[in-house]
Design an enzyme around this catalytic site. Structure first.
Site, short mmCIF file in Angstrom:
data_model
loop_
_atom_site.label_atom_id
_atom_site.label_comp_id
_atom_site.label_asym_id
_atom_site.label_seq_id
_atom_site.Cartn_x
_atom_site.Cartn_y
_atom_site.Cartn_z
N GLN A 108 3.51 25.30 18.44
CA GLN A 108 2.86 25.69 17.02
C GLN A 108 3.80 24.60 16.07
O GLN A 108 5.07 24.31 16.26
CB GLN A 108 3.49 26.99 16.87
CG GLN A 108 3.41 27.55 15.54
CD GLN A 108 3.82 28.98 15.42
OE1 GLN A 108 3.92 29.86 16.54
NE2 GLN A 108 4.61 29.30 14.36
N ASP A 109 2.87 24.24 15.20
CA ASP A 109 3.46 23.51 13.90
C ASP A 109 3.34 24.26 12.66
O ASP A 109 2.42 25.04 12.72
CB ASP A 109 2.75 22.18 13.52
CG ASP A 109 3.05 21.20 14.68
OD1 ASP A 109 3.88 21.29 15.38
OD2 ASP A 109 2.54 19.96 14.48
N ARG B 284 0.74 -1.34 -0.14
CA ARG B 284 0.14 0.22 0.03
C ARG B 284 0.85 1.17 0.12
O ARG B 284 0.45 2.31 -0.39
CB ARG B 284 -1.04 0.37 1.51
CG ARG B 284 -1.95 -1.10 1.21
CD ARG B 284 -2.63 -1.00 2.72
NE ARG B 284 -1.63 -1.52 3.69
CZ ARG B 284 -1.63 -1.59 4.99
NH1 ARG B 284 -2.86 -0.95 5.60
NH2 ARG B 284 -0.48 -1.68 5.67
N LYS C 12 13.05 23.60 18.37
CA LYS C 12 12.26 23.42 17.09
C LYS C 12 12.82 21.90 16.79
O LYS C 12 13.80 21.28 16.91
CB LYS C 12 12.35 24.33 16.20
CG LYS C 12 13.71 24.50 15.51
CD LYS C 12 13.71 25.43 14.55
CE LYS C 12 13.79 26.93 14.86
NZ LYS C 12 13.85 27.86 13.77
N HIS D 2 18.46 31.68 10.79
CA HIS D 2 17.41 32.76 11.54
C HIS D 2 17.87 32.02 13.00
O HIS D 2 17.99 30.68 13.18
CB HIS D 2 16.09 32.32 11.26
CG HIS D 2 15.68 32.75 9.74
ND1 HIS D 2 15.03 32.33 9.07
CD2 HIS D 2 16.15 33.74 9.03
CE1 HIS D 2 14.96 32.70 7.58
NE2 HIS D 2 15.50 33.63 7.77
N TYR E 112 8.07 22.50 11.01
CA TYR E 112 8.54 22.63 12.08
C TYR E 112 7.80 22.66 13.26
O TYR E 112 6.55 23.19 13.44
CB TYR E 112 9.13 24.27 12.11
CG TYR E 112 9.67 24.78 10.86
CD1 TYR E 112 11.03 24.97 10.76
CD2 TYR E 112 8.87 25.14 9.65
CE1 TYR E 112 11.66 25.62 9.68
CE2 TYR E 112 9.47 25.60 8.58
CZ TYR E 112 10.86 25.86 8.50
OH TYR E 112 11.28 26.51 7.11
N ARG F 160 16.65 29.45 3.01
CA ARG F 160 15.74 29.97 4.18
C ARG F 160 16.85 30.22 5.25
O ARG F 160 17.10 29.04 5.77
CB ARG F 160 14.67 29.21 4.44
CG ARG F 160 13.58 29.52 3.44
CD ARG F 160 12.13 28.69 3.68
NE ARG F 160 11.16 28.59 2.61
CZ ARG F 160 10.32 29.69 2.47
NH1 ARG F 160 9.93 30.42 3.06
NH2 ARG F 160 9.46 29.48 1.37
N HIS G 59 19.35 28.65 12.48
CA HIS G 59 18.86 27.52 11.74
C HIS G 59 18.46 27.79 10.06
O HIS G 59 18.15 29.10 10.08
CB HIS G 59 17.40 27.05 12.23
CG HIS G 59 16.92 26.15 11.54
ND1 HIS G 59 15.70 26.33 10.40
CD2 HIS G 59 17.04 24.50 11.11
CE1 HIS G 59 15.23 25.34 9.96
NE2 HIS G 59 16.29 24.31 10.41
#
Length: 191
Positions: free
Chosen positions: A50-51, A23, A74, A65, A134, A62, A121
């Site tokens: 938070q996601d 499957r 995270k 940060h 995240y 990106r 990150h």
């Protein structure tokens, strides 16, 4: 789920163990008990509030940060495609201050990277599209945003692809030396 330590203190790589059949597959992408045990703090998993998810095109970077104040933990994974995920230790008291690691996250190994507070990150998308998820332990506060240019020579980060799309914020990110000033550290002090 297997948990691996890294050369950066407190940073973990979590590797799910998927079940494949005709499957497709099934895998557990998070297990609070395993996570809490790995970080050595019962209830640590409940701190995630938070996601978030981003989608990036091939070559996009990106980062880099971070968060000031008490930082931000995270748990990062790539749900679609692949990215090279890079973190830099910015904890002044850490023996690994200024050091970085890079981990490939993808939708085949389901590997996660746990980034504790006190790190920069960023990532580069390695596939046509990459969706990065995240799980974050505190609400975003823009007054605590930290950033360093992804191509700052003092960081010495090596990105595998030519740089693709990049935000204006990342294009104009300050230098490593500017971050040292903001952290009230002497220039070049990496110990």
């Amino acid at each position: 789920m297997r948990v691996k330590t890294t050369e950066l203190p407190d940073v973990l790589v979590l590797v799910p163990e998927p079940f494949f059949d005709e499957r497709g597959f099934f895998t557990r992408t998070f297990d609070a008990g395993i996570f809490d045990s790995a970080v050595g703090r019962p209830g640590a998993s409940a701190e995630f509030l938070q996601d978030s998810q981003s989608r990036s095109r091939r070559g996009t970077i990106r980062g880099m940060h971070g968060r000031g104040g008490r930082g931000e933990a995270k748990l990062v994974r790539c749900a679609r495609g692949a990215v090279l995920d890079v973190i830099v230790d910015i904890r002044p008291e850490s023996p690994a201050f200024g050091k970085s690691i890079a981990v490939t996250l993808d939708d085949e190994t389901f590997t996660h990277l746990y980034v504790p507070p006190g790190f920069l990150h960023g990532f580069q998308a390695l596939t046509e599209y990459a969706d990065v998820c995240y799980r974050i332990d505190r609400p975003h506060d823009p007054t605590e945003d930290l950033a360093v240019a992804h191509d700052d020579p003092d960081l010495g980060l090596e990105w595998p692809l030519p740089v693709g799309p990049i935000s204006e914020r990342d294009r104009s990110a300050p230098s490593w030396d500017a971050l040292l000033d903001r952290l009230d550290l002497p220039y070049g002090d990496t110990n």
